[in-house]
Design an enzyme around this catalytic site. Structure first.
Site: not given
Ligand SMILES: NC(=O)c1ccc[n+]([C@@H]2O[C@H](COP(=O)([O-])OP(=O)(O)OC[C@H]3O[C@@H](n4cnc5c(N)ncnc54)[C@H](O)[C@@H]3O)[C@@H](O)[C@H]2O)c1
Length: 315
Positions: A39, A143
């Site tokens: 995005r 997930y």
């Molecule tokens: N936030 C949490 O509580 C949490 C907990 C455990 C693990 N994680 C992991 O940490 C990582 C980041 O999490 P987050 O909370 O920032 O997620 P989020 O959903 O806020 O952000 C993910 C980002 O990835 C981008 N995205 C999606 N598909 C894409 C693609 N094909 N190419 C490029 N960008 C793409 C989205 O636009 C978004 O900005 C993830 O792997 C998530 O599984 C997060």
């Protein structure tokens, strides 16, 4: 002479990426940290940004070459609650996306890769309290399944291809900067906004559903600390348990009510309650504490004070 570090953050517009990019730009310099996402960038930019889809392996390789990338933070993913609505898409993004990054990193000799896993790798048969590093992992969500497979792929690339890949099993993350991206622990951020704006909140989990959580400054600290650690001290190349807070919605509400006594909270559990029930309520992170000196800074009280203060300032 060692090459200048050049860092690529994938999924940089998300809840974690927004803050990680700021922290990395403070540690290195703005031009050394390339933020990217599928995005367009949101808000003001203080450094390079490019649109990059992790599913496009050629575009990923081109970006690594163009910027002579030495380190990757791969954060792009579909999160737990969103993933359940479109499991095939979540599997493709979380799995094929990761494989594109691992493969391109080997091919273009990237020095270090960070990729986050999650407490979602655990399941109904994992030990619930102080879940150990090597617990039963039987995730029910797509997930969790993709994160567990991802951990094994990371370990595989480390073992067979010599890729220096590092990973944390993040718990639910709480932040006042970026909005959460469709996870099961999003309530722990939403409640602060609703408490300050409306004085009421309807929680989508049961009041006693205890889950492991972490305040974002600690998550950023853990991430950078792990990436800075000596490679030979890291015994785990799948993903480290990492822990800080553990509370239920009722306990969080009570802490907030200590500052905002008029807050009223009710509970209307939805499909996310079923996901939460399969996850641990607290995590044993002994390996992280021993291998790279992990120690969080925030407890529940200091996190609540900091959240209220900072969301309050936003107005
Ligand atoms: N936030 C949490 O509580 C949490 C907990 C455990 C693990 N994680 C992991 O940490 C990582 C980041 O999490 P987050 O909370 O920032 O997620 P989020 O959903 O806020 O952000 C993910 C980002 O990835 C981008 N995205 C999606 N598909 C894409 C693609 N094909 N190419 C490029 N960008 C793409 C989205 O636009 C978004 O900005 C993830 O792997 C998530 O599984 C997060």
């Amino acid at each position: 002479m060692e090459p200048r570090e050049m860092i690529l953050v994938l999924g940089a517009n998300g809840q974690i990426g927004t803050e990680l990019v700021t922290a990395l730009r403070a540690k290195y310099s703005s031009d050394q940290v390339i933020a990217s996402d599928i995005r367009p960038a949101i808000g003001s930019q203080d450094g390079p940004f490019e649109i990059l889809d992790i599913m496009d392996a050629v575009a990923v390789e081109n970006s690594l070459k163009k910027h002579q990338i030495t380190q990757i933070y791969h954060l792009a993913a579909i999160l737990s609650a969103t993933g359940e609505k479109n499991p095939r898409m979540a599997w493709q993004v979380n799995m094929d996306g990761l494989l594109n990054i691992l493969e391109a990193s080997v091919k273009l000799s990237v020095k270090k890769v960070f990729w986050p896993s999650s407490i979602a790798v655990f399941g109904k048969h994992s030990k619930k309290r102080l879940t150990p590093q090597y617990a039963i992992t039987d995730p029910d969500t797509i997930y969790g399944i993709s994160k567990l497979a991802g951990e094994r792929w990371c370990n595989y690339y480390y073992r067979t291809r010599g890729l220096d890949v590092r990973s944390l099993r993040y718990p639910g993350l709480i932040s006042y900067v970026g909005k959460p991206g469709g996870g099961t622990t999003d309530y722990a951020v939403e409640i602060f906004y609703e408490a300050l704006q409306n004085g009421t909140y309807t929680c989508f989990l049961k009041e006693d559903q205890r889950l492991p959580m972490m305040y974002m400054p600690d998550a950023i600290k853990a991430t950078i600390q792990l990436m800075d650690a000596d490679a030979d001290k890291l015994r785990i190349r799948s993903s480290y348990n990492v822990s800080s807070l553990s509370f239920s919605p009722a306990e969080l509400a009570k802490k907030i009510q200590g500052h905002l006594p008029k807050l009223s909270v009710d509970y209307a559990p939805d499909f996310r309650q079923q996901i939460a029930e399969t996850w641990p309520d607290s995590i044993d992170d002994n390996y992280a504490r021993i291998d790279w000196d992990w120690n969080p800074d925030y407890d529940l009280s200091t996190m609540v004070i900091d959240m209220l203060e900072n969301i309050g300032k936003k107005g």
